[in-house]
Design an enzyme around this catalytic site. Sequence first.
Site, PDB file in Angstrom:
ATOM      1  N   ASP A 149       0.815  -1.212   0.000  1.00  0.00           N
ATOM      2  CA  ASP A 149       0.000   0.000   0.000  1.00  0.00           C
ATOM      3  C   ASP A 149       0.852   1.267   0.000  1.00  0.00           C
ATOM      4  O   ASP A 149       2.072   1.216   0.216  1.00  0.00           O
ATOM      5  CB  ASP A 149      -0.939   0.012   1.223  1.00  0.00           C
ATOM      6  CG  ASP A 149      -0.242  -0.389   2.534  1.00  0.00           C
ATOM      7  OD1 ASP A 149       0.993  -0.367   2.590  1.00  0.00           O
ATOM      8  OD2 ASP A 149      -0.939  -0.730   3.485  1.00  0.00           O
TER       9      ASP A 149
ATOM     10  N   ASN B  45      -7.073  -1.360  14.288  1.00  0.00           N
ATOM     11  CA  ASN B  45      -8.508  -1.604  14.081  1.00  0.00           C
ATOM     12  C   ASN B  45      -8.746  -2.891  13.288  1.00  0.00           C
ATOM     13  O   ASN B  45      -9.836  -3.124  12.782  1.00  0.00           O
ATOM     14  CB  ASN B  45      -9.164  -0.406  13.376  1.00  0.00           C
ATOM     15  CG  ASN B  45      -8.629  -0.207  11.960  1.00  0.00           C
ATOM     16  OD1 ASN B  45      -7.692  -0.887  11.536  1.00  0.00           O
ATOM     17  ND2 ASN B  45      -9.221   0.711  11.225  1.00  0.00           N
TER      18      ASN B  45
ATOM     19  N   HIS C 110      -7.109  -3.797  10.484  1.00  0.00           N
ATOM     20  CA  HIS C 110      -6.850  -3.761   9.042  1.00  0.00           C
ATOM     21  C   HIS C 110      -5.577  -4.531   8.698  1.00  0.00           C
ATOM     22  O   HIS C 110      -4.686  -4.710   9.530  1.00  0.00           O
ATOM     23  CB  HIS C 110      -6.812  -2.315   8.496  1.00  0.00           C
ATOM     24  CG  HIS C 110      -5.605  -1.499   8.822  1.00  0.00           C
ATOM     25  ND1 HIS C 110      -5.669  -0.161   9.134  1.00  0.00           N
ATOM     26  CD2 HIS C 110      -4.276  -1.803   8.868  1.00  0.00           C
ATOM     27  CE1 HIS C 110      -4.460   0.301   9.344  1.00  0.00           C
ATOM     28  NE2 HIS C 110      -3.592  -0.676   9.193  1.00  0.00           N
TER      29      HIS C 110
ATOM     30  N   GLU D 175      -9.577  -1.447   5.295  1.00  0.00           N
ATOM     31  CA  GLU D 175     -10.193  -0.954   6.520  1.00  0.00           C
ATOM     32  C   GLU D 175     -11.528  -1.660   6.767  1.00  0.00           C
ATOM     33  O   GLU D 175     -12.226  -2.028   5.814  1.00  0.00           O
ATOM     34  CB  GLU D 175     -10.460   0.556   6.373  1.00  0.00           C
ATOM     35  CG  GLU D 175      -9.200   1.390   6.219  1.00  0.00           C
ATOM     36  CD  GLU D 175      -8.523   1.707   7.545  1.00  0.00           C
ATOM     37  OE1 GLU D 175      -8.381   0.791   8.379  1.00  0.00           O
ATOM     38  OE2 GLU D 175      -8.119   2.858   7.728  1.00  0.00           O
TER      39      GLU D 175
HETATM   40  C1  GLP Z   1      -0.318   0.499   8.520  1.00  0.00           C
HETATM   41  C2  GLP Z   1      -0.110  -0.135   7.131  1.00  0.00           C
HETATM   42  C3  GLP Z   1       0.006  -1.606   7.221  1.00  0.00           C
HETATM   43  C4  GLP Z   1       0.848  -1.919   8.446  1.00  0.00           C
HETATM   44  C5  GLP Z   1       0.015  -1.648   9.671  1.00  0.00           C
HETATM   45  C6  GLP Z   1       0.774  -1.792  10.987  1.00  0.00           C
HETATM   46  O1  GLP Z   1      -1.339   1.406   8.556  1.00  0.00           O
HETATM   47  N1  GLP Z   1      -1.111   0.171   6.175  1.00  0.00           N
HETATM   48  O2  GLP Z   1       0.552  -2.123   6.042  1.00  0.00           O
HETATM   49  O3  GLP Z   1       1.230  -3.259   8.427  1.00  0.00           O
HETATM   50  O4  GLP Z   1      -0.645  -0.426   9.573  1.00  0.00           O
HETATM   51  O5  GLP Z   1       1.610  -0.695  11.229  1.00  0.00           O
HETATM   52  P1  GLP Z   1       2.719  -0.697  12.381  1.00  0.00           P
HETATM   53  O6  GLP Z   1       3.597  -1.831  12.076  1.00  0.00           O
HETATM   54  O7  GLP Z   1       3.419   0.632  12.275  1.00  0.00           O
HETATM   55  O8  GLP Z   1       1.990  -0.888  13.660  1.00  0.00           O
END
Ligand code: GLP
Length: 259
Positions: free
Chosen positions: A69, A138, A140, A145
């Site tokens: 993404d 949340n 995702h 989402e």
């Molecule tokens: C983000 C990204 C995801 C990521 C997740 C966890 O928003 N879109 O690809 O894996 O949330 O993020 P973090 O590892 O910083 O907790």
Amino acid sequence: MVENDGAAVGLRVADSLLEALLLPAARPLGLATGRTMEPVYAALLRRLADLETSRRRALLQGWSSFNLDDYVGLGPDHPASFQAAMRRHLGDPLGLPASALRVPDGDAADPEAEARRYGAAIAAAGGIGLQVLGLGENGHIGFNEPPCPADAPTRCVDLREATRRQNASAFGGDPDRVPRRAITVGLAEILAAEKVLLVVLGSAKATILRRVLEGPPQAQLPASWLLAHPDLTVIVDRAALGLSPSPPPAARRPPPGSS
Ligand code: GLP
């Protein structure tokens, strides 16, 4: 699979990535960004540095990956874009071209068309082999989402307030500076991967991880669809299970005669 801390989890996931990279004629890797992935990519760089030179060169020449993404409106010049993060963590240290370490172009003039192009490129490459995922607070995965059906394709999405708060640290701590839209690989492509590794670190994820693993798979918890995947591995640190790190072995046993 439970490891003591993020560094140990990073090593495990790096070894799985290396194994997938060494498979002959493997499908492309599916890669993620976020704080969870930082120890993973640091460990992968170390593992690659340990390889014999010609093996390492062959592996890097054959590199093929698709990131999950990126934010709409941010290009590679923006330090908080996932494209910039991938260049910092892997692309620049390994000398990988953008044509091999692929990230959706959040800065494309027509993001919907870019999402369609990106989904078609994944399909043309034969789909994803090993897909590595972090977990949003949340529920995702990628930027799928809630609510999100299991057959959602690669597309543009609106980000939830919870996600913009979760990711605000990369934007000076201000959720209002986090873009409102993103391009994400869909659950359809994620669930079609040969293998899935869900990586979860830290106590802030303990509640959502428990809800995801309890099931049943449901649209309100996009990550819960992974429970239906035939080859899912969940790798977590103790904190993500609500446990404190285990003490080093020497500290576990009181010295003889001390009690
Ligand atoms: C983000 C990204 C995801 C990521 C997740 C966890 O928003 N879109 O690809 O894996 O949330 O993020 P973090 O590892 O910083 O907790």
